[in-house]
Design a protein around this motif. Structure first.
Motif, PDB file in Angstrom:
ATOM      1  N   GLY A   5       0.789  -1.225   0.000  1.00 43.92           N
ATOM      2  CA  GLY A   5       0.000   0.000   0.000  1.00 43.92           C
ATOM      3  C   GLY A   5       0.822   1.275   0.000  1.00 43.92           C
ATOM      4  N   LEU A   6       2.143   1.175  -0.089  1.00 41.26           N
ATOM      5  CA  LEU A   6       2.991   2.362  -0.038  1.00 41.26           C
ATOM      6  C   LEU A   6       2.890   3.185  -1.323  1.00 41.26           C
ATOM      7  CD1 LEU A   6       6.088   0.678   1.633  1.00 41.26           C
ATOM      8  CD2 LEU A   6       4.288   2.022   2.740  1.00 41.26           C
ATOM      9  N   GLY A   7       2.753   2.518  -2.458  1.00 38.77           N
ATOM     10  CA  GLY A   7       2.558   3.231  -3.717  1.00 38.77           C
ATOM     11  C   GLY A   7       1.241   3.996  -3.707  1.00 38.77           C
ATOM     12  N   PHE A   8       0.215   3.366  -3.173  1.00 36.50           N
ATOM     13  CA  PHE A   8      -1.094   4.016  -3.024  1.00 36.50           C
ATOM     14  C   PHE A   8      -0.961   5.271  -2.167  1.00 36.50           C
ATOM     15  CE2 PHE A   8      -5.258   4.586  -1.090  1.00 36.50           C
ATOM     16  CZ  PHE A   8      -6.124   4.400  -2.157  1.00 36.50           C
ATOM     17  N   GLU A   9      -0.243   5.160  -1.053  1.00 35.76           N
ATOM     18  CA  GLU A   9      -0.050   6.312  -0.164  1.00 35.76           C
ATOM     19  C   GLU A   9       0.765   7.402  -0.851  1.00 35.76           C
ATOM     20  OE1 GLU A   9      -1.548   6.961   2.662  1.00 35.76           O
ATOM     21  OE2 GLU A   9      -2.601   5.062   2.473  1.00 35.76           O
ATOM     22  N   ALA A  10       1.730   7.024  -1.677  1.00 31.39           N
ATOM     23  CA  ALA A  10       2.517   8.019  -2.410  1.00 31.39           C
ATOM     24  C   ALA A  10       1.623   8.788  -3.385  1.00 31.39           C
ATOM     25  CB  ALA A  10       3.673   7.344  -3.155  1.00 31.39           C
ATOM     26  N   LEU A  11       0.724   8.083  -4.044  1.00 28.93           N
ATOM     27  CA  LEU A  11      -0.213   8.760  -4.945  1.00 28.93           C
ATOM     28  C   LEU A  11      -1.111   9.725  -4.170  1.00 28.93           C
ATOM     29  CD1 LEU A  11      -1.181   5.796  -7.277  1.00 28.93           C
ATOM     30  CD2 LEU A  11       0.209   7.801  -7.883  1.00 28.93           C
ATOM     31  N   ARG A  12      -1.606   9.283  -3.030  1.00 33.99           N
ATOM     32  CA  ARG A  12      -2.459  10.162  -2.215  1.00 33.99           C
ATOM     33  C   ARG A  12      -1.678  11.406  -1.770  1.00 33.99           C
ATOM     34  NH1 ARG A  12      -6.102   8.319  -4.613  1.00 33.99           N
ATOM     35  NH2 ARG A  12      -7.586   6.838  -3.781  1.00 33.99           N
ATOM     36  N   PHE A  13      -0.407  11.222  -1.430  1.00 29.10           N
ATOM     37  CA  PHE A  13       0.421  12.348  -1.023  1.00 29.10           C
ATOM     38  C   PHE A  13       0.526  13.387  -2.138  1.00 29.10           C
ATOM     39  CE2 PHE A  13       4.595  14.372  -1.168  1.00 29.10           C
ATOM     40  CZ  PHE A  13       4.576  15.070   0.030  1.00 29.10           C
ATOM     41  N   VAL A  14       0.845  12.959  -3.370  1.00 30.33           N
ATOM     42  CA  VAL A  14       0.980  13.938  -4.457  1.00 30.33           C
ATOM     43  C   VAL A  14      -0.382  14.523  -4.842  1.00 30.33           C
ATOM     44  CG1 VAL A  14       3.174  13.084  -5.369  1.00 30.33           C
ATOM     45  CG2 VAL A  14       1.046  12.233  -6.328  1.00 30.33           C
ATOM     46  N   GLU A  15      -1.445  13.751  -4.686  1.00 30.42           N
ATOM     47  CA  GLU A  15      -2.783  14.293  -4.953  1.00 30.42           C
ATOM     48  C   GLU A  15      -3.093  15.453  -3.997  1.00 30.42           C
ATOM     49  OE1 GLU A  15      -5.338  10.890  -4.644  1.00 30.42           O
ATOM     50  OE2 GLU A  15      -4.482   9.978  -6.441  1.00 30.42           O
ATOM     51  N   ARG A  16      -2.791  15.261  -2.724  1.00 31.61           N
ATOM     52  CA  ARG A  16      -3.024  16.342  -1.739  1.00 31.61           C
ATOM     53  C   ARG A  16      -2.141  17.550  -2.058  1.00 31.61           C
ATOM     54  NH1 ARG A  16      -3.070  11.784   1.622  1.00 31.61           N
ATOM     55  NH2 ARG A  16      -0.947  12.200   2.322  1.00 31.61           N
ATOM     56  N   PHE A  17      -0.896  17.289  -2.419  1.00 30.16           N
ATOM     57  CA  PHE A  17       0.007  18.377  -2.801  1.00 30.16           C
ATOM     58  C   PHE A  17      -0.584  19.161  -3.972  1.00 30.16           C
ATOM     59  CE2 PHE A  17       3.346  19.973  -5.572  1.00 30.16           C
ATOM     60  CZ  PHE A  17       4.117  20.729  -4.701  1.00 30.16           C
ATOM     61  N   CYS A  18      -1.032  18.452  -4.984  1.00 30.87           N
ATOM     62  CA  CYS A  18      -1.598  19.105  -6.169  1.00 30.87           C
ATOM     63  C   CYS A  18      -2.863  19.886  -5.827  1.00 30.87           C
ATOM     64  CB  CYS A  18      -1.889  18.076  -7.261  1.00 30.87           C
ATOM     65  SG  CYS A  18      -0.402  17.400  -8.040  1.00 30.87           S
ATOM     66  N   GLN A  19      -3.751  19.284  -5.063  1.00 31.09           N
ATOM     67  CA  GLN A  19      -4.990  19.971  -4.683  1.00 31.09           C
ATOM     68  C   GLN A  19      -4.693  21.261  -3.927  1.00 31.09           C
ATOM     69  OE1 GLN A  19      -6.765  16.655  -2.629  1.00 31.09           O
ATOM     70  NE2 GLN A  19      -8.173  16.240  -4.329  1.00 31.09           N
ATOM     71  N   SER A  20      -3.687  21.243  -3.077  1.00 39.21           N
ATOM     72  CA  SER A  20      -3.358  22.434  -2.291  1.00 39.21           C
ATOM     73  C   SER A  20      -2.791  23.555  -3.153  1.00 39.21           C
ATOM     74  CB  SER A  20      -2.364  22.084  -1.175  1.00 39.21           C
ATOM     75  OG  SER A  20      -1.073  21.855  -1.710  1.00 39.21           O
ATOM     76  N   ARG A  21      -2.400  23.231  -4.370  1.00 39.90           N
ATOM     77  CA  ARG A  21      -1.838  24.232  -5.289  1.00 39.90           C
ATOM     78  C   ARG A  21      -2.746  24.529  -6.478  1.00 39.90           C
ATOM     79  NH1 ARG A  21       1.435  22.312  -2.006  1.00 39.90           N
ATOM     80  NH2 ARG A  21       3.392  23.292  -1.440  1.00 39.90           N
ATOM     81  N   GLY A  22      -4.000  24.082  -6.401  1.00 40.10           N
ATOM     82  CA  GLY A  22      -4.966  24.400  -7.445  1.00 40.10           C
ATOM     83  C   GLY A  22      -4.800  23.602  -8.726  1.00 40.10           C
ATOM     84  N   ILE A  23      -4.079  22.519  -8.660  1.00 36.03           N
ATOM     85  CA  ILE A  23      -3.925  21.658  -9.837  1.00 36.03           C
ATOM     86  C   ILE A  23      -5.198  20.839  -9.978  1.00 36.03           C
ATOM     87  CG2 ILE A  23      -2.616  19.713 -10.784  1.00 36.03           C
ATOM     88  CD1 ILE A  23      -0.130  21.012  -9.439  1.00 36.03           C
ATOM     89  N   LEU A  24      -5.758  20.833 -11.187  1.00 31.80           N
ATOM     90  CA  LEU A  24      -7.090  20.277 -11.414  1.00 31.80           C
ATOM     91  C   LEU A  24      -7.099  18.805 -11.813  1.00 31.80           C
ATOM     92  CD1 LEU A  24      -8.491  23.324 -13.412  1.00 31.80           C
ATOM     93  CD2 LEU A  24      -8.758  22.817 -10.966  1.00 31.80           C
ATOM     94  N   ALA A  25      -6.037  18.329 -12.428  1.00 31.29           N
ATOM     95  CA  ALA A  25      -6.010  16.937 -12.884  1.00 31.29           C
ATOM     96  C   ALA A  25      -4.599  16.383 -12.723  1.00 31.29           C
ATOM     97  CB  ALA A  25      -6.442  16.842 -14.346  1.00 31.29           C
ATOM     98  N   LEU A  26      -4.530  15.109 -12.419  1.00 36.17           N
ATOM     99  CA  LEU A  26      -3.254  14.418 -12.263  1.00 36.17           C
ATOM    100  C   LEU A  26      -3.242  13.234 -13.215  1.00 36.17           C
ATOM    101  CD1 LEU A  26      -0.601  14.276 -10.702  1.00 36.17           C
ATOM    102  CD2 LEU A  26      -1.806  13.010  -8.915  1.00 36.17           C
ATOM    103  N   HIS A  27      -2.208  13.144 -14.003  1.00 36.81           N
ATOM    104  CA  HIS A  27      -2.071  12.091 -15.010  1.00 36.81           C
ATOM    105  C   HIS A  27      -0.883  11.204 -14.664  1.00 36.81           C
ATOM    106  CE1 HIS A  27      -4.589  14.791 -17.456  1.00 36.81           C
ATOM    107  NE2 HIS A  27      -3.740  15.740 -17.125  1.00 36.81           N
ATOM    108  N   LEU A  28      -0.900  10.012 -15.218  1.00 33.82           N
ATOM    109  CA  LEU A  28       0.267   9.145 -15.126  1.00 33.82           C
ATOM    110  C   LEU A  28       0.286   8.214 -16.322  1.00 33.82           C
ATOM    111  CD1 LEU A  28      -0.999   6.235 -14.106  1.00 33.82           C
ATOM    112  CD2 LEU A  28      -0.856   7.327 -11.887  1.00 33.82           C
ATOM    113  N   GLU A  29       1.430   7.631 -16.541  1.00 35.57           N
ATOM    114  CA  GLU A  29       1.627   6.703 -17.649  1.00 35.57           C
ATOM    115  C   GLU A  29       2.009   5.352 -17.054  1.00 35.57           C
ATOM    116  OE1 GLU A  29       4.729   6.231 -21.426  1.00 35.57           O
ATOM    117  OE2 GLU A  29       4.919   7.925 -20.055  1.00 35.57           O
TER     118      GLU A  29
END
Length: 154
Positions: free
Chosen positions: A94-118
């Motif tokens: 579950g550490l990868g999942f938590e890493a994604l949640r961490f960057v999602e919160r970071f992005c939301q706090s900076r007004g980033i509207l969408a997060l993509h990955l490949e």
């Protein structure tokens, strides 16, 4: 529960070692001089993105790299999880999942509207992780055209 600390210029050599292991696993051509140059550029200009260590206690067990962009389709600022790597011994917990949640919160706090990955089409384990985290296959292809013969160093 993992914790996250920003990678800085002093960490470049260790990050390169992690990147080399990641690229081996994902069958990506690793060019150390190109990777070193890209790290230097990213870490010296916060407008391009961030890289964090994924840690358990004091141990660095992986990293996650985020880059910034802008999308008309998505209505403004967006970001890309450019790389997410965990050492083999730390996967499946579950550490990868938590890493994604961490960057999602970071992005939301900076007004980033969408997060993509490949994700590689053959990496079913990573696909399952990303779907579990709410990422959707938009049934598109990510196509790339190099604008230089090869990535360059600076």
């Amino acid at each position: 529960m993992p914790n996250f600390t920003l990678v800085d210029q002093n960490d470049a050599d260790e990050l390169l070692q992690f990147m080399h292991r990641f690229y081996e696993v994902d069958h990506i051509d690793f060019r150390e001089s190109v990777a070193r140059s890209a790290i230097k550029k990213l870490l010296s200009d916060e407008s391009t993105g961030r890289i964090w260590w994924i840690r358990e206690a004091e141990d660095r067990i992986g990293y996650i790299a985020l880059t910034f962009c802008f999308s008309l389709e998505f209505g403004g600022p967006s970001a890309v999880v450019d790389e997410l790597y965990l050492e083999q011994s730390h996967r499946g917990r579950g550490l990868g999942f938590e890493a994604l949640r961490f960057v999602e919160r970071f992005c939301q706090s900076r007004g980033i509207l969408a997060l993509h990955l490949e994700v590689d089409r053959t990496n079913l384990h990573a696909q399952a992780l990303y779907r579990k985290a709410g990422y959707q296959d938009r049934n598109n292809y990510l196509l790339t055209r190099w604008l230089a013969d090869e990535p360059t160093e600076e």
